[in-house]
Motif scaffolding. Structure first.
Motif, short mmCIF file in Angstrom:
data_model
loop_
_atom_site.label_atom_id
_atom_site.label_comp_id
_atom_site.label_asym_id
_atom_site.label_seq_id
_atom_site.Cartn_x
_atom_site.Cartn_y
_atom_site.Cartn_z
N ARG A 137 -38.95 5.41 -57.51
CA ARG A 137 -40.04 5.08 -58.44
C ARG A 137 -40.34 3.59 -58.50
O ARG A 137 -41.17 3.15 -59.29
N ASN A 138 -39.62 2.78 -57.72
CA ASN A 138 -39.83 1.34 -57.83
C ASN A 138 -41.23 0.95 -57.36
O ASN A 138 -41.57 1.08 -56.19
N PHE A 139 -42.03 0.44 -58.29
CA PHE A 139 -43.42 0.21 -57.89
C PHE A 139 -43.59 -1.03 -57.02
O PHE A 139 -44.54 -1.14 -56.26
N TYR A 174 -43.61 10.66 -59.84
CA TYR A 174 -44.98 10.29 -60.20
C TYR A 174 -45.56 9.26 -59.24
O TYR A 174 -46.74 9.30 -58.91
N SER A 175 -44.68 8.35 -58.76
CA SER A 175 -45.16 7.30 -57.86
C SER A 175 -45.74 7.90 -56.59
O SER A 175 -46.75 7.43 -56.07
N HIS A 178 -49.01 9.51 -57.35
CA HIS A 178 -50.02 8.47 -57.51
C HIS A 178 -50.52 7.99 -56.15
O HIS A 178 -51.72 7.93 -55.90
N ASN A 179 -49.56 7.64 -55.28
CA ASN A 179 -49.99 7.11 -53.99
C ASN A 179 -50.81 8.15 -53.22
O ASN A 179 -51.75 7.83 -52.51
N ASP A 219 -42.12 18.56 -66.86
CA ASP A 219 -42.08 17.32 -66.08
C ASP A 219 -43.52 16.84 -65.87
O ASP A 219 -44.36 17.56 -65.35
N GLN A 220 -43.78 15.59 -66.29
CA GLN A 220 -45.17 15.10 -66.29
C GLN A 220 -45.70 14.71 -64.91
O GLN A 220 -46.89 14.43 -64.78
N SER A 221 -44.82 14.69 -63.90
CA SER A 221 -45.23 14.11 -62.61
C SER A 221 -46.50 14.72 -62.06
O SER A 221 -47.34 14.01 -61.50
N TRP A 223 -48.82 16.50 -63.86
CA TRP A 223 -49.87 16.74 -64.86
C TRP A 223 -51.17 16.03 -64.54
O TRP A 223 -52.26 16.60 -64.61
N PHE A 224 -51.03 14.72 -64.24
CA PHE A 224 -52.23 13.91 -64.13
C PHE A 224 -52.94 14.18 -62.80
O PHE A 224 -54.15 14.06 -62.70
#
Ligand SMILES: [Zn+2]
Lengths: 706, 313
Positions: A137-139, A174-175, A178-179, A219-221, A223-224
């Motif tokens: 998860r390290n952005f 999530y990261s 996102h990517n 787990d929200q990963s 959801w979005f």
């Protein structure tokens, strides 16, 4: 400090810490000395390494090393030595990152070294694989990965595969999602081979995200990501005109005085004007720019099309708005003939109306209406809204069978006359089918497990379904079949997830308003006569009463452009965002709500016809934190110049600096009646200020203003 | 749980200033000016700024300024926009902005704007939307926003907007509450909040609240007191703060107090520091905790100071 337990140091630990501190302080002092004296010899460089390995955040040390590298490279021509100098920097960064993975300075130093060339990008990928395995998860690492991928010209498809691998290893990332959304939206936009047609790609993405959502719904990963897909499915790309005032085919009657013949006039088509003009309102499904006399043509005897000024109805200065208005000037009427002047409006026949997402308005359409003028009765010319005090008590409102006769035909009429009736379907079968399929899946999920994201997503899907179906229909011909179920889901959610209950409440209010305003029978139940029409000079005395509905938010304004008298009292409104679209409003009751600051009243500034305002029994002045401070135009956000005329209102008693928001909101209004009692701020000094800011005021809290 | 230990926190902040011998203080030495901003703002929110010798602070701050106009994190450390903001904020807090050579300072900041509208943090070229916020915030406080290309600056920030409604460090960067605060703050100050999808971002932000009542900075991360500031201020700027449970958050922050020695930590029972003490108290101020001065969500300074700067005469 993060994640360090709170406990007093043991004596031996204290001593060790003291020694460590002394060592570090010496290193820092020496580093600064070397830096200031430009000493770049090996010993000095070693010392800076030592410092950075203990404290990677010592940014000046990184700067020092960059200067040293540049200094040493200048005198170096041997490729191996150059490489050695740069490799040493990479080694140091790596070791600093092992100490603190989140050090901005270390990551930037690495980028800086890489930009010098001479480094192996494959090595960077290997290192990243190691780092990203250790902390997925390290952005900083993800950002660095994007940087290296661009340097190495790695294709977006390949990077997309990397996100698939990361997600398959552990969907709770999530990261990676996102990517993926960044890469995929880019690939879709470019129509890269294999990423077209869009529908096929999105269907596969639905399948992928379902695995995440259904494995662990909490787990929200995913959801979005799912919401993003849903948005792509439900929202039409191109802007559409959803309503207008006047509506197509209507015969508008505008009076400049009181109604002479006493005929009952419809609220939908009659309008009183004391400024000698009337609004023409266009309401789109999303914010657009480029509405002007070249993209919209208005043919009338009133104004030359080229002279019309189209204005976005906005509380900011973006030029992008969902609602646009222009005002047509009325000619002087001498005759009493009630002649009907035709007005024709055509929209989008020339390109130029564009959504903020860059899509063009692609459904050229036109509508027509007529305007007749009621002659001025000089004896009563001064009469009109705001000439008699409005009293908002229940006894003053009544309804009877005639309201059905008065209003009902015009609603039907209004109904048929939607503008977008001849356009081809805007949404393909795929969209409707996909949403229907999702609805089935989420119903299944909910039959197995009672989870909040399941309920919320189902509610969103049902809303999406109704809006897809309604795009091609008129508002009253498509019955929103799921409204009731959505309302129940949202009520359940308020109980299931009380921490976010007011989020669900706001959604609930929007759905409720949509339900009430897009159903003829329901809307009629909220239409009332104000007093006896004989005793009051406003011929349009029909009031829409949406009071006591526990609304926290306003929506569906596109269905209410005709409203001139509106009662929203006894709700839970914190915001009146959207109300600015109702350009005909002359009387507004917002009493007994939860409005907590003057800046929240900003939409009123755009209501040119507003005369009567009741904001009594709210929370004005009761809060130290103003949540609309930056949504309101003011010098704080550089949306109002510093030259605004605040000084004009300054008196000995009142420090205007303390009431800047009051002055800003009220100074442009032409109220004749204001009720503000029952707020934290309503003392006598404040009332003096109001009288000064509102010179047209006749009644304040039910009393004459002298 | 109990109440906010105002007096103990004041004593704690005053003690941090004097304590220079332990390892943590030395590690933080290069950002002492940030520490001073956190400490002094907290004192002001607690109504105790008067206990500080402001002349001493101002003269120390001026010693951190370089010929370029930028400020270092401490005397002798290189200039960087991160520390320049703290210097400006402290001087605003002490009503001492007139000691600044405003043109020199604005030249430094405007010189950091890049062709694409973004800002570098210093001459070494690291680009980040944090620096966009800082540039905009500083120049606005100094009434010199016209010295940069605001339109380009805004467009760059918008290019960092993500599909979840949040914002990242650079285009494509993941949404993070701290970064969202910077971007939303910059958009607020430049009257550009229409670029924010308030409902989408509001939902993402309100879902940062976890069961304990605390807020995390990204999905599936642990709660931390510092996000009370970043998430709350962003929610307030877009008028969606009512979507979280404020009482639960107040309780979480109060649970992170060191009730014996003062100070607030990231999570209950962790070691306190001035950074989290500031974010805890500022968060409580945003939650309208009684007895605290109100703080402005965009400029991160007390509301009375911002109102004096923009509406004073
Ligand atoms: Zn923290």
């Amino acid at each position: 400090m993060h994640g360090r337990p709170r406990k007093p140091l043991k004596p031996e630990e204290g001593a060790a810490s003291f020694a460590k501190a002394a060592n570090l302080r010496t290193l820092q002092a020496q580093l600064l000395h070397n830096h200031h004296h430009k000493i770049y010899i090996k010993d000095a460089l070693d010392l800076s390494s030592k410092l950075l390995e203990i404290n990677p955040e010592a940014y000046t040390a990184w700067n020092y090393r960059k200067l040293a590298v540049e200094h040493n490279l200048r005198s170096e021509t041997d490729p191996d030595s150059i490489k050695a100098i740069l490799s040493e920097e990479l080694r140091l960064v790596e070791s600093a990152l092992r100490r603190n993975f989140k050090s901005y300075g270390a990551w930037h130093h690495r980028k800086w070294v890489l930009s010098k060339g001479n480094s192996s990008l494959d090595h960077e990928f290997r290192l990243l694989d190691q780092f990203q395995k250790a902390d997925s998860r390290n952005f900083h690492a993800w950002n660095y990965r994007r940087f290296v991928a661009a340097l190495k010209n790695v294709s977006e498809e390949e990077e997309l595969k990397f996100t698939t691998d990361m997600i398959n290893t552990n969907f709770s990332n999530y990261s990676a999602w996102h990517n993926r959304s960044v890469l995929l939206s880019h690939l879709l936009k470019q129509r890269v081979q294999g990423y077209f047609p869009r529908e096929k790609v999105l269907t596969e993405e639905y399948d992928l995200v379902h695995q995440a959502l259904f494995t662990d719904p909490d787990d929200q990963s995913g959801w979005f990501y799912h919401l993003w897909l849903l948005d792509q499915t439900v929202k039409p790309d191109a802007p559409l005109l959803v309503s207008s005032w006047p509506v197509h085919g209507s015969d508008l009657i505008i009076s400049l005085g009181r109604n002479l013949d006493g005929r009952a006039l419809s609220p939908f088509t009659s309008f009183h004007s004391d400024t000698g003009e009337f609004p023409l309102i266009l309401y789109f499904n999303q914010a657009v720019e480029g509405v002007d006399s070249s993209t919209v043509t208005v043919e009338s005897v009133f104004d030359k099309n080229a002279d019309l000024m189209w204005r976005p109805l906005l509380t900011n200065n973006s030029g992008n708005a969902q609602v646009w208005v222009t005002y047509l000037k009325l000619p002087d009427v001498k005759d009493h003939s009630l002649k009907a002047y035709p007005v024709g409006v055509s929209i989008g026949h020339t390109q130029g109306i564009i959504s903020s997402g860059g899509s063009h308005y692609s459904h050229p359409s036109q509508f027509e209406f007529t305007v007749s003028l009621q002659p001025i009765d000089s004896e009563h010319a001064e009469r009109g809204p705001g000439t008699e005090m409005v009293v908002w008590k229940d006894g003053n409102f009544h309804t009877n069978k005639t309201i059905l006769q008065d209003v009902s035909p015009t609603i039907d009429y209004f109904d048929q006359l939607r503008i977008e009736k001849d356009i081809e379907p805007t949404t393909s079968m795929w969209h409707a089918k996909t949403v229907a399929n999702e609805i089935v899946l989420f119903r299944e999920l909910l039959s197995e497990i009672n989870c909040k994201i399941g309920k919320l997503t189902l509610a969103r899907l049902l809303i999406g379904h109704d809006s897809i179906m309604s795009y091609n229909k008129t508002p009253y011909s498509y019955k929103r079949v799921y409204s009731q179920e959505v309302l129940e889901l949202l009520s359940d959610l308020m109980k299931l997830d009380p921490s976010h209950s007011r989020y669900y409440k706001d959604e609930h209010s929007l759905v409720l308003m949509c339900q009430v305003t897009s159903n003829k029978e329901l809307l009629l139940r909220h239409c009332w006569y104000y007093k006896e029409s004989t005793s009051w000079s406003i011929h349009n005395s029909i009031c829409l009463r949406l009071n006591n509905l526990s609304l926290s938010r306003i929506g569906s304004v596109e269905n209410l452009l005709w409203v001139q008298m509106l009662d929203l009292s006894h709700n839970e409104l914190r915001s009146i965002e959207g109300l600015e679209g109702m350009q005909l409003l002359s009387c507004l009751n917002l009493s007994n709500n939860k409005l907590s600051s003057f800046t929240a009243l900003e939409p009123l500034r755009l209501l040119k016809s507003l005369k009567v305002l009741d904001i009594s029994y709210n929370e004005l002045g009761a809060h130290s934190i103003d949540t609309t401070r930056y949504l309101c135009s003011s010098p704080l956000s550089h949306t109002v110049g510093s030259d605004w005329d605040v000084d004009k209102c300054e008196t000995d008693d009142v420090k205007v600096t303390n009431y800047w928001d009051v002055v800003l909101i009220f100074r442009g209004l032409h109220l004749t009646q204001l009720d503000i009692v029952g707020n934290a701020i309503s003392d006598d000094k404040f009332k003096l200020l109001l009288a000064k800011v509102l010179p047209s005021l006749k009644w304040l809290d039910g009393e004459d203003v002298c | 749980m109990g109440e906010l230990e105002m007096e103990k926190h004041v004593l704690y902040i005053l003690s941090v200033e004097k304590k220079k011998d332990d390892f943590e203080s030395v590690v933080m030495e290069h950002l002492r000016i940030n520490g001073a901003y956190w400490g002094l703002t907290t004192l002001d929110l607690l109504g105790k700024l008067g206990t500080v010798d402001s002349d001493e602070v101002v003269s120390w701050i001026l010693k951190c300024q370089h010929d370029s106009g930028g400020f270092g994190g401490n005397i002798g450390h290189d200039p960087h926009i991160l520390y320049t903001l703290s210097a400006v904020q402290i001087l605003a807090l002490l009503n001492n902005l007139d000691v600044l050579d405003v043109d020199k300072l604005t030249n430094y900041i405007s010189g950091l704007q890049n062709e694409d509208g973004s800002f570098s943090g210093d001459v070494w070229g690291e680009v980040d939307t944090r620096f966009s916020y800082i540039a905009i915030c500083c120049l606005s406080i100094l009434h010199r926003l016209d010295r940069i290309n605001v339109e380009k600056a805004v467009n760059y920030i918008v290019s960092c907007k993500n599909l979840d409604g949040g914002f990242g460090c650079t285009p494509g960067g993941e949404s993070h509450a701290g970064q969202i605060f910077c971007c939303v703050g910059a958009l607020a100050i430049t009257g550009s909040l229409h670029h924010v999808d308030k409902d989408l971002l509001g939902w993402w932000l309100c879902e940062r609240q976890v069961k304990s009542g605390g807020l995390n900075g990204r999905p599936e991360k642990l709660p931390d007191v510092c996000y009370s500031w970043w998430v709350l201020s962003s929610l307030i700027m877009i008028d969606r703060v009512h979507w979280i449970d404020k009482e639960k958050l107040v309780r979480f922050i109060l649970d992170c107090q060191d009730k014996e020695n003062g100070g607030i930590s990231d999570r209950p029972d962790d070691a306190v520091d001035v950074f989290h003490t500031y974010f805890g108290v500022a968060g409580l101020s945003l939650l309208e905790y009684p007895g605290l001065k109100a703080i402005d969500p965009a400029y991160a300074l007390p509301v009375d100071i911002i109102n004096r700067i923009f509406f004073g005469r």
